[in-house]
Design an enzyme around this catalytic site. Sequence first.
Site, mmCIF file in Angstrom:
data_model
loop_
_atom_site.group_PDB
_atom_site.id
_atom_site.type_symbol
_atom_site.label_atom_id
_atom_site.label_comp_id
_atom_site.label_asym_id
_atom_site.label_seq_id
_atom_site.Cartn_x
_atom_site.Cartn_y
_atom_site.Cartn_z
ATOM 1 N N HIS A 217 0.847 -1.198 0.000
ATOM 2 C CA HIS A 217 0.000 0.000 0.000
ATOM 3 C C HIS A 217 0.881 1.246 0.000
ATOM 4 O O HIS A 217 1.446 1.624 1.033
ATOM 5 C CB HIS A 217 -0.893 -0.022 1.237
ATOM 6 C CG HIS A 217 -2.054 0.932 1.175
ATOM 7 N ND1 HIS A 217 -2.218 1.867 0.182
ATOM 8 C CD2 HIS A 217 -3.138 1.091 2.004
ATOM 9 C CE1 HIS A 217 -3.323 2.560 0.387
ATOM 10 N NE2 HIS A 217 -3.891 2.107 1.493
ATOM 11 N N TYR A 222 -0.899 7.385 3.436
ATOM 12 C CA TYR A 222 -0.283 6.580 4.490
ATOM 13 C C TYR A 222 1.231 6.627 4.323
ATOM 14 O O TYR A 222 1.756 7.384 3.487
ATOM 15 C CB TYR A 222 -0.873 5.180 4.478
ATOM 16 C CG TYR A 222 -2.366 5.199 4.726
ATOM 17 C CD1 TYR A 222 -2.887 5.790 5.874
ATOM 18 C CD2 TYR A 222 -3.264 4.682 3.799
ATOM 19 C CE1 TYR A 222 -4.262 5.865 6.098
ATOM 20 C CE2 TYR A 222 -4.630 4.744 4.006
ATOM 21 C CZ TYR A 222 -5.131 5.329 5.162
ATOM 22 O OH TYR A 222 -6.471 5.401 5.372
#
Length: 430
Positions: A217, A222
């Site tokens: 990811h 993030y």
Amino acid sequence: MTVKKLTASTPAQGVPFYTPAQNPPAGTALDTGAEVPTLFTPLKLRDLTLQNRFAVSPMCTYSADDGHLTDWHLVHLGAFALRGAALTIVEATAVTPNGRISPEDSGLWQDSQIAPLKRIADFVHSQSQKIGIQLAHAGRKASTLGPWHVTRGRHELATADVGGWPDNLWAPSAIAWDKGYPTPKEMTVAEIEGVVQSFADAAKRAVQAGIDAIEIHGAHGYLISEFLSPITNQRTDSYGGSFENRVRILLDIVRAVRAVIPSGMPLFVRISATEWMEYAGGPSWDLAQSKRLAALLPDLGVDLLDVSSGGNNPLQKIEVHPYFQVDMAAEIRSELRRAGKNMAIGAVGMISTAEMARSVVQADGTLSGQQDGTVEINGEHGTKAKADLVLVARQFLREPEFVLKTAALLGVDVQGPVQYHRAPFKKERL
């Protein structure tokens, strides 16, 4: 009178319980002629073959127990595999405890988290389907409350009294998500190297659990996404400044994960193609840099780039239209092919109809929607595919049977779950 001889049902192989074999798996086109749209043709990624082009996009559900998946996840994820999704990807799964988005996030930082994940993998495999997992670290956006506890669109802090860790947020630079949010700790080089190792360790646990594909990811603001952006990464060492330095952590993680998973296992990377901050006039992560990054990944063993966008800045201005992310995926795909780079592209975002799902991956056809929601296939007109795989999120929550319904609307005869043989999807009933 002829008496039909009864035979025992063939069980599914390789799972620790009895269930009838699904052969072929639900969602498989039974007519493989020229009229079958690309959406219902196989996609091969290394040793993994998907019988159609549908994947369940990772979706956080904030329902894990200290990182351990539960019966909730078994039922939630199993429903998609049962109904024809060729690949179901487990939600963002933290590689360290402080890498969770919320205290109730999925995790894979310790061995006790392998068994609950394997239970889900076993069920998905019992349906002859495939399962992936998205490995993640939330960075400065960690330690937040589940979305049903907060005002829509906000990231509200999970304090220590509800299991949060607001004093232990990590980021490339000490820049808070927004006003009123805690300032994260700027990671040391040793901590960066430790996170890289944590991704590799989590990948090894995923292999032990029977996972078929791994996604890193690198999107949505993030940790990895924070490193990519010059807005959130203001480091002056080898992990900040230039494009080469800002992408370093992602490339290190890709190398580390690729080194510990089987050679036949596909590796995916998800990115935000832009952080939607171009309007501000300063340096930001944008589509041009995403294309540049994409060109580096195939040589490192990445098999599919999952193209999303946004999430790294509360001031982002997204230009929303049905294909706003699909079109960026298409641009990246075209550029890779012009450069002779062999990497599949996944498209995500607002894919909620049969017509749109088909159009995203269709290599050489067009279609027209009808007022009743059905789709008629027109002749071939030489159009180019925008992506190779459709990753669907919210529409699967609305319609777990989205694959089977899409097949019916497109007039494709597909296999359904054998236990549901008395309730096939029919176009005229939709």
